[in-house]
Design a protein around this motif. Structure first.
Motif, short mmCIF file in Angstrom:
data_model
loop_
_atom_site.label_atom_id
_atom_site.label_comp_id
_atom_site.label_asym_id
_atom_site.label_seq_id
_atom_site.Cartn_x
_atom_site.Cartn_y
_atom_site.Cartn_z
N SER A 30 -7.00 -5.30 -16.18
CA SER A 30 -5.92 -4.21 -16.57
C SER A 30 -5.95 -3.58 -18.05
CB SER A 30 -4.64 -5.22 -16.74
OG SER A 30 -4.57 -6.17 -17.39
N ASP A 31 -7.04 -3.95 -18.78
CA ASP A 31 -7.27 -3.33 -20.11
C ASP A 31 -8.07 -1.98 -19.76
OD1 ASP A 31 -7.77 -6.19 -22.30
OD2 ASP A 31 -5.95 -5.14 -21.48
N TYR A 32 -8.58 -1.78 -18.55
CA TYR A 32 -9.56 -0.74 -18.41
C TYR A 32 -8.80 0.25 -17.24
CZ TYR A 32 -13.28 -3.10 -20.98
OH TYR A 32 -13.99 -3.36 -21.89
N ALA A 33 -9.11 1.50 -17.69
CA ALA A 33 -8.84 2.58 -16.84
C ALA A 33 -9.98 2.68 -15.76
CB ALA A 33 -8.64 4.07 -17.41
N MET A 34 -10.00 2.84 -14.49
CA MET A 34 -10.90 2.76 -13.45
C MET A 34 -10.99 4.08 -12.86
SD MET A 34 -11.84 -0.30 -13.65
CE MET A 34 -13.04 -0.47 -12.27
N GLY A 35 -12.25 4.44 -12.35
CA GLY A 35 -12.42 5.73 -11.77
C GLY A 35 -13.59 5.51 -10.54
N TRP A 36 -13.70 6.71 -9.75
CA TRP A 36 -14.48 7.00 -8.91
C TRP A 36 -15.17 8.37 -9.11
CZ3 TRP A 36 -16.07 3.24 -5.49
CH2 TRP A 36 -15.20 2.31 -5.09
N PHE A 37 -16.65 8.10 -9.17
CA PHE A 37 -17.56 9.35 -9.14
C PHE A 37 -18.31 9.34 -7.72
CE2 PHE A 37 -17.80 11.40 -13.30
CZ PHE A 37 -16.84 10.76 -14.14
N ARG A 38 -18.81 10.70 -7.67
CA ARG A 38 -19.89 10.66 -6.39
C ARG A 38 -20.89 11.83 -6.70
NH1 ARG A 38 -15.95 13.60 -1.76
NH2 ARG A 38 -16.10 15.81 -2.69
N GLN A 39 -21.97 11.39 -6.03
CA GLN A 39 -23.07 12.30 -5.97
C GLN A 39 -23.89 12.48 -4.82
OE1 GLN A 39 -26.21 10.99 -8.93
NE2 GLN A 39 -26.86 13.20 -9.14
N ALA A 40 -23.88 13.71 -4.35
CA ALA A 40 -24.45 14.21 -3.14
C ALA A 40 -25.88 14.45 -3.19
CB ALA A 40 -23.57 15.22 -2.57
N PRO A 41 -26.70 14.46 -2.11
CA PRO A 41 -28.22 14.89 -2.39
C PRO A 41 -28.10 16.16 -3.07
CG PRO A 41 -27.66 13.66 -0.35
CD PRO A 41 -26.21 13.93 -1.04
N GLY A 42 -29.23 16.35 -3.91
CA GLY A 42 -29.43 17.63 -4.54
C GLY A 42 -28.30 18.02 -5.43
N LYS A 43 -27.49 17.43 -5.68
CA LYS A 43 -26.16 17.95 -6.47
C LYS A 43 -25.95 17.05 -7.81
CE LYS A 43 -23.74 20.26 -2.68
NZ LYS A 43 -22.23 20.41 -2.10
N GLU A 44 -24.97 17.40 -8.58
CA GLU A 44 -24.80 16.63 -9.66
C GLU A 44 -23.54 15.76 -9.28
OE1 GLU A 44 -25.70 20.12 -13.20
OE2 GLU A 44 -23.75 19.27 -13.11
N ARG A 45 -23.72 14.84 -10.22
CA ARG A 45 -22.51 13.64 -10.21
C ARG A 45 -21.03 14.45 -10.43
NH1 ARG A 45 -24.19 7.91 -12.84
NH2 ARG A 45 -25.98 8.44 -11.32
N GLU A 46 -20.01 14.08 -9.62
CA GLU A 46 -18.95 14.58 -9.79
C GLU A 46 -17.75 13.74 -10.10
OE1 GLU A 46 -17.85 17.56 -6.90
OE2 GLU A 46 -17.91 16.14 -5.35
N PHE A 47 -16.64 13.90 -10.47
CA PHE A 47 -15.57 13.06 -10.64
C PHE A 47 -14.49 13.23 -9.24
CE2 PHE A 47 -11.80 11.11 -12.23
CZ PHE A 47 -10.74 11.97 -11.87
N VAL A 48 -14.18 12.10 -8.86
CA VAL A 48 -13.61 12.12 -7.59
C VAL A 48 -11.94 11.61 -8.11
CG1 VAL A 48 -12.92 10.93 -5.55
CG2 VAL A 48 -15.24 11.12 -6.30
N ALA A 49 -11.65 10.52 -8.60
CA ALA A 49 -10.41 10.02 -9.02
C ALA A 49 -10.47 8.98 -10.10
CB ALA A 49 -9.81 9.50 -7.79
N ALA A 50 -9.31 8.81 -10.87
CA ALA A 50 -9.35 7.88 -11.89
C ALA A 50 -7.66 7.33 -11.79
CB ALA A 50 -9.46 8.21 -13.06
N ILE A 51 -7.67 6.13 -12.40
CA ILE A 51 -6.45 5.37 -12.45
C ILE A 51 -6.28 4.64 -13.74
CG2 ILE A 51 -7.27 3.40 -11.29
CD1 ILE A 51 -4.61 3.28 -9.90
N SER A 52 -5.10 4.54 -14.34
CA SER A 52 -4.85 3.94 -15.71
C SER A 52 -4.72 2.51 -15.26
CB SER A 52 -3.59 4.61 -16.25
OG SER A 52 -2.39 4.33 -15.34
N GLY A 53 -4.78 1.81 -16.66
CA GLY A 53 -4.79 0.31 -16.30
C GLY A 53 -3.50 -0.25 -15.74
N GLY A 54 -2.44 0.41 -15.68
CA GLY A 54 -1.29 -0.23 -15.10
C GLY A 54 -1.26 0.57 -13.98
N GLY A 55 -1.93 1.42 -13.41
CA GLY A 55 -2.02 2.25 -12.17
C GLY A 55 -0.83 3.36 -12.01
N GLY A 56 -0.22 3.65 -13.13
CA GLY A 56 0.78 4.80 -13.02
C GLY A 56 0.50 6.09 -13.19
N ILE A 57 -0.86 6.25 -13.61
CA ILE A 57 -1.57 7.76 -13.73
C ILE A 57 -2.85 7.76 -12.84
CG2 ILE A 57 -2.36 9.37 -15.36
CD1 ILE A 57 -0.94 7.81 -17.71
N THR A 58 -2.61 8.70 -11.88
CA THR A 58 -3.87 9.00 -11.12
C THR A 58 -4.30 10.43 -10.77
OG1 THR A 58 -2.18 8.86 -9.28
CG2 THR A 58 -3.21 6.98 -9.61
#
Length: 122
Positions: A30-58
């Protein structure tokens, strides 16, 4: 150190739903914000979504807003990404990320998992 292990990626058809999971270990989750990134073939890695430690900011990338939902269970040290109405352009290697700073987890996170492959057939 924080260790991140993703799971749930597979081959599905366009329009299907899929839920990714990421189990974290090594620090107080719970001390850490968490996130998801993705990378498609031949493309740069991109941000998908994130969430704060308590879950209130997404924050979400515009490309997934309204279709994907990020959530976390701090009792299980687990991060989720529910993906609905999947499209072929969602095909990518999806990475789980962690950082103590929510702004950084969506830009330049300190910790990365190895990724789980999501493939959407048309």
């Amino acid at each position: 150190q924080v260790q991140l292990v993703e799971s749930g990626g597979k081959l599905v058809q366009a329009g299907d739903s899929l839920r990714l999971s990421c189990i974290a270990s090594g620090r107080t989750f719970s001390d850490y914000a968490m996130g998801w990134f993705r990378q498609a073939p031949g493309k740069e890695r991109e941000f998908v979504a994130a969430i704060s430690g308590g879950g209130g900011i997404t924050p979400y990338a515009n490309s997934v807003k309204g279709r994907f939902t990020i959530s976390r269970d701090n009792n299980k040290n687990t991060l989720y990404l529910q993906m609905n109405s999947l499209k072929p352009e969602d095909t990518a290697l999806y990475y789980c990320t962690a950082d103590v700073n929510l702004a950084l987890v969506g830009a330049n996170p300190r910790y990365w998992g190895q990724g789980t492959q999501v493939t959407i057939s048309s």
